[in-house]
Design an enzyme around this catalytic site. Structure first.
Site, PDB file in Angstrom:
ATOM      1  CB  SER A  90       6.141  -6.287   7.263  1.00  0.00           C
ATOM      2  OG  SER A  90       5.545  -5.271   7.358  1.00  0.00           O
ATOM      3  NE  ARG A 105      -2.554  -0.482   3.500  1.00  0.00           N
ATOM      4  CZ  ARG A 105      -3.023   0.494   4.503  1.00  0.00           C
ATOM      5  NH1 ARG A 105      -4.303   0.730   4.134  1.00  0.00           N
ATOM      6  NH2 ARG A 105      -2.418   0.494   5.658  1.00  0.00           N
ATOM      7  CG  ASP A 158       4.471  -6.010   9.989  1.00  0.00           C
ATOM      8  OD1 ASP A 158       5.307  -6.253  10.608  1.00  0.00           O
ATOM      9  OD2 ASP A 158       3.716  -6.781   9.461  1.00  0.00           O
TER      10      ASP A 158
HETATM   11  C1  GLC Z   1       7.435 -11.980   9.170  1.00  0.00           C
HETATM   12  C2  GLC Z   1       8.360 -10.949   9.222  1.00  0.00           C
HETATM   13  C3  GLC Z   1       8.352  -9.722  10.065  1.00  0.00           C
HETATM   14  C4  GLC Z   1       6.814  -9.410  10.127  1.00  0.00           C
HETATM   15  C5  GLC Z   1       6.007 -10.489  10.255  1.00  0.00           C
HETATM   16  C6  GLC Z   1       4.461 -10.058  10.243  1.00  0.00           C
HETATM   17  O1  GLC Z   1       7.706 -12.616  10.287  1.00  0.00           O
HETATM   18  O2  GLC Z   1       9.714 -11.482   9.228  1.00  0.00           O
HETATM   19  O3  GLC Z   1       9.177  -8.870   9.937  1.00  0.00           O
HETATM   20  O4  GLC Z   1       6.805  -8.324  11.246  1.00  0.00           O
HETATM   21  O5  GLC Z   1       6.052 -11.402   9.348  1.00  0.00           O
HETATM   22  O6  GLC Z   1       4.202  -9.402   9.168  1.00  0.00           O
END
Ligand code: GLC
Length: 476
Positions: free
Chosen positions: A183, A122, A237
């Protein structure tokens, strides 16, 4: 008479007994819901999952003893991740973010945000003003060939979508600060420097691991040359979610994601975060990105893993990695206890055909009602599914969801316990977690779970805004 919800909760039986009932099938039906109401409705047909299915689901049940052990192992992992001496070997990395303070409601300004963490990403335009914010956003897809292509292709694609968005929103001529929610496991070396440690969630773009993703994004923007954007923060995230909830409720201290991946972040004292090296801007605190999806990659979770988890892992794009993520989230639904009937073999057992969203849809129907499930079966080409089949499928989904909620609860309970000195689309996840965490933490500890809407996007703007606020205060 239909009893009130509160009475039902206290009359509900422990799950171990519900899952493998020995008497009165009607009373035991419905792993989550008010079994009594169901009985009162006079529903007297055979409503149990069949013995084979119940038997196969047995190993998905986690009792409190196991969950408490899990809490201990989790805390031990967190300590190892935080300490300099043990960090290199630790699987839960506990990366210090460069975020030192939570929002206090005084943040203002216009920000861009990018939120990349799954198959969609997004782009957002956010305006913060005191207690209010306005947000515009657009979702773009990341095609499979880009997820598996080169890093340059990925960042060119992101920069292109960003350019489309700022032009559509008529802000292409303004040099707006941008917060980038990325993330994946990032080792941060500054608020605008993050080295990708490994890909997760089906991404495998070449030449990104070991590199600074902010620099890669900057370079892609520069290659285009048609927009001016200043990337002023990179974050995970979980950090975005914590910031976003803390903006609404200043007491918030933990951010949790349960989705395609699972992870958490929390507020730690700088002195405990031994890898933290930056200047204290006054709070003495720093947000820690746990990256707990890797919890169990060293075998520490084997006492709760099942044959289904092994199967998911074996067939994943990164075998042996992200074991908590696999156990706690969607993928295991696809390999859960098999329905034996021949025609189900093809439809339900074929990898990737049974989507995680089906589970939320199935469990959104009241107990004993299978409207969504009937439609899903039709979608899967199972036109002749019987009511018993529906009961079995729902039972399996409920067992897996409950296990997932309990695993995440144990992790959260562990974090909450040290402080004493969902899912948005799943209908029951929040309640399951509230109930379980209450059982696992000391009764004197009060806590609440709040749902974060648009957490990671808005959080990116907040990280940028808080950093600006701290810099301003430091200068004066
Ligand atoms: C995966 C990623 C992590 C993220 C999580 C939720 O575990 O490695 O960085 O926070 O997914 O999206």
């Amino acid at each position: 008479m239909i009893p009130k919800q509160r009475d039902l909760v206290s009359r509900r039986l422990p799950f171990e007994e519900q899952a493998v009932p020995s008497v009165d099938p009607v009373r035991y039906f419905g792993v989550y819901d008010d079994v009594v109401r169901f009985a009162d409705m006079g529903y007297k047909r055979h409503v149990q999952a069949t013995p084979l299915i119940r038997d196969k689901c047995r190993e998905l049940i986690l009792d409190n003893e196991k969950l408490k052990k899990l809490m201990e192992v989790c805390l031990d992992n967190v300590h190892r991740g935080l300490k300099k001496d043990t960090h290199a070997q630790a699987v839960v990395k506990c990366f210090p973010t460069y975020v030192q303070a939570l929002p206090d409601g005084t943040e203002v300004g216009k920000f861009l945000a990018l939120d990349l963490g799954g198959t969609n990403f997004r782009v957002l335009l956010i305006e913060l003003s005191g207690e209010h914010f306005e947000m515009k956003s657009k979702i773009f897809a990341i095609p499979q060939h880009i997820m598996l292509g080169s890093g340059e292709q990925l960042f060119d694609h992101i920069a292109e979508c960003l350019a489309i968005f700022v032009k559509e929103e008529h802000v292409a001529d303004q040099k707006l600060p941008l917060g980038f929610t990325f993330s994946f496991p990032l080792e941060q070396r500054g608020l605008t420097k993050g080295i990708l440690v490994s890909w997760t969630k089906g991404f495998k773009c070449s030449n990104v691991v070991g590199n600074d993703v902010v620099q890669m994004l900057d370079e892609a923007i520069e290659r285009r040359g048609d927009v001016q954007i200043e990337v002023c923060a990179i974050l995970n995230d979980t950090t975005g979610t914590l910031m976003s909830c803390a903006w609404k409720n200043h007491q918030t201290r933990i951010g949790l994601i349960v989705g395609t991946g699972s992870n958490a972040c929390y507020v730690e004292k700088q002195e405990n975060a031994e890898l933290w090296q930056d200047v204290d801007m006054g709070s003495g605190k720093v947000l820690i990105n746990l990256e707990w999806g890797a919890f169990g990659d060293d075998g520490g979770l084997d006492f709760v893993r099942t044959e289904y988890d092994e199967d998911v892992d074996k067939n994943s794009i990164n075998p042996g990695k992200q074991k908590t993520r696999q156990t706690g989230t969607g993928e295991v639904y696809q390999r859960g206890p098999a329905l034996r009937r021949q025609r189900f073999r093809h439809a339900v057992r074929e990898r990737g055909r049974f989507y995680t969203k089906y589970v939320s849809e199935i469990e959104s129907d009241p107990p004993g009602v299978f409207n969504n499930l009937r439609e899903i079966c039709e979608e899967l080409g199972l036109k002749h599914a019987t009511e018993q089949d529906y009961i079995n499928i729902r039972f399996i989904c409920e067992c897996i969801s409950r296990r997932s909620a309990h695993l995440v609860s144990a992790g959260l309970a562990a974090l909450i316990s040290t402080r004493s000195g969902r899912r948005r689309f799943h209908p029951h996840f929040h309640n399951l977690m509230m109930e379980k965490i209450k059982e696992l933490v000391h009764p004197s500890i009060e806590f609440d779970l709040m749902l974060s809407e648009d957490g990671s996007g808005r959080g990116a703007a907040l990280v940028a805004a808080v950093a600006a606020r701290l810099q301003k205060t430091a200068r004066t």
